[in-house]
Design a protein around this motif. Structure first.
Motif, PDB file in Angstrom:
ATOM      1  N   GLN A  17       0.828  -1.200   0.000  1.00  0.00           N
ATOM      2  CA  GLN A  17       0.000   0.000   0.000  1.00  0.00           C
ATOM      3  C   GLN A  17       0.865   1.255   0.000  1.00  0.00           C
ATOM      4  O   GLN A  17       0.555   2.230  -0.685  1.00  0.00           O
ATOM      5  CB  GLN A  17      -0.941   0.003   1.212  1.00  0.00           C
ATOM      6  CG  GLN A  17      -2.051  -1.018   1.104  1.00  0.00           C
ATOM      7  CD  GLN A  17      -2.816  -1.173   2.397  1.00  0.00           C
ATOM      8  OE1 GLN A  17      -2.236  -1.224   3.485  1.00  0.00           O
ATOM      9  NE2 GLN A  17      -4.139  -1.246   2.280  1.00  0.00           N
ATOM     10  N   ILE A  18       1.953   1.230   0.759  1.00  0.00           N
ATOM     11  CA  ILE A  18       2.859   2.372   0.778  1.00  0.00           C
ATOM     12  C   ILE A  18       3.499   2.546  -0.593  1.00  0.00           C
ATOM     13  O   ILE A  18       3.622   3.661  -1.094  1.00  0.00           O
ATOM     14  CB  ILE A  18       3.910   2.232   1.892  1.00  0.00           C
ATOM     15  CG1 ILE A  18       3.214   2.459   3.239  1.00  0.00           C
ATOM     16  CG2 ILE A  18       5.065   3.206   1.692  1.00  0.00           C
ATOM     17  CD1 ILE A  18       4.102   2.411   4.436  1.00  0.00           C
ATOM     18  N   GLU A  19       3.873   1.444  -1.216  1.00  0.00           N
ATOM     19  CA  GLU A  19       4.451   1.500  -2.560  1.00  0.00           C
ATOM     20  C   GLU A  19       3.523   2.247  -3.508  1.00  0.00           C
ATOM     21  O   GLU A  19       3.951   3.149  -4.235  1.00  0.00           O
ATOM     22  CB  GLU A  19       4.663   0.076  -3.083  1.00  0.00           C
ATOM     23  CG  GLU A  19       4.980  -0.010  -4.547  1.00  0.00           C
ATOM     24  CD  GLU A  19       4.828  -1.411  -5.114  1.00  0.00           C
ATOM     25  OE1 GLU A  19       5.013  -1.545  -6.334  1.00  0.00           O
ATOM     26  OE2 GLU A  19       4.528  -2.356  -4.374  1.00  0.00           O
ATOM     27  N   ILE A  20       2.259   1.920  -3.480  1.00  0.00           N
ATOM     28  CA  ILE A  20       1.281   2.544  -4.367  1.00  0.00           C
ATOM     29  C   ILE A  20       1.084   4.019  -4.016  1.00  0.00           C
ATOM     30  O   ILE A  20       1.076   4.878  -4.886  1.00  0.00           O
ATOM     31  CB  ILE A  20      -0.067   1.794  -4.294  1.00  0.00           C
ATOM     32  CG1 ILE A  20       0.093   0.394  -4.900  1.00  0.00           C
ATOM     33  CG2 ILE A  20      -1.176   2.573  -4.987  1.00  0.00           C
ATOM     34  CD1 ILE A  20      -1.050  -0.551  -4.599  1.00  0.00           C
ATOM     35  N   LYS A  21       0.972   4.319  -2.730  1.00  0.00           N
ATOM     36  CA  LYS A  21       0.646   5.680  -2.295  1.00  0.00           C
ATOM     37  C   LYS A  21       1.785   6.675  -2.464  1.00  0.00           C
ATOM     38  O   LYS A  21       1.536   7.849  -2.712  1.00  0.00           O
ATOM     39  CB  LYS A  21       0.161   5.674  -0.857  1.00  0.00           C
ATOM     40  CG  LYS A  21      -1.194   4.989  -0.694  1.00  0.00           C
ATOM     41  CD  LYS A  21      -1.625   4.960   0.755  1.00  0.00           C
ATOM     42  CE  LYS A  21      -2.872   4.142   0.946  1.00  0.00           C
ATOM     43  NZ  LYS A  21      -4.095   4.862   0.744  1.00  0.00           N
ATOM     44  N   ILE A  22       3.034   6.228  -2.323  1.00  0.00           N
ATOM     45  CA  ILE A  22       4.129   7.188  -2.464  1.00  0.00           C
ATOM     46  C   ILE A  22       4.977   6.954  -3.714  1.00  0.00           C
ATOM     47  O   ILE A  22       5.875   7.730  -3.990  1.00  0.00           O
ATOM     48  CB  ILE A  22       5.025   7.263  -1.212  1.00  0.00           C
ATOM     49  CG1 ILE A  22       5.806   5.993  -0.984  1.00  0.00           C
ATOM     50  CG2 ILE A  22       4.229   7.650   0.011  1.00  0.00           C
ATOM     51  CD1 ILE A  22       6.919   6.162   0.034  1.00  0.00           C
ATOM     52  N   GLY A  23       4.691   5.886  -4.434  1.00  0.00           N
ATOM     53  CA  GLY A  23       5.337   5.681  -5.719  1.00  0.00           C
ATOM     54  C   GLY A  23       6.757   5.144  -5.673  1.00  0.00           C
ATOM     55  O   GLY A  23       7.588   5.564  -6.467  1.00  0.00           O
TER      56      GLY A  23
END
Length: 73
Positions: A17-23
């Motif tokens: 989820q962090i990967e998706i949210k901060i790129g």
């Protein structure tokens, strides 16, 4: 980066989820969380906003989790 892990879990977020949210790549984030890599200034900024804390807290410069008042643009 125990603080990063602690904040991620407190916010009920997965690494994906962090990967998706901060790129950033999940494997890169995993290395950052384990202290095997460092985040860039921009990544630190995005993480602080996402996790509701300050960049100083993420970097161990303060023990105050609360973010500073943010500049409204």
């Amino acid at each position: 980066m125990n603080r990063l892990l602690e904040l991620r879990k407190a916010n009920n977020l997965t690494q994906q989820q962090i990967e998706i949210k901060i790129g950033i790549d999940q494997s890169r984030y995993s290395k950052i969380e384990r202290g095997q890599s460092y985040f860039t200034l921009e990544e630190c900024k995005r993480l602080a906003v996402l996790l509701g804390t300050s960049m100083d807290y993420l970097n161990g410069l303060t023990d105050e989790k609360s973010p500073y008042p943010r500049k409204i643009e």
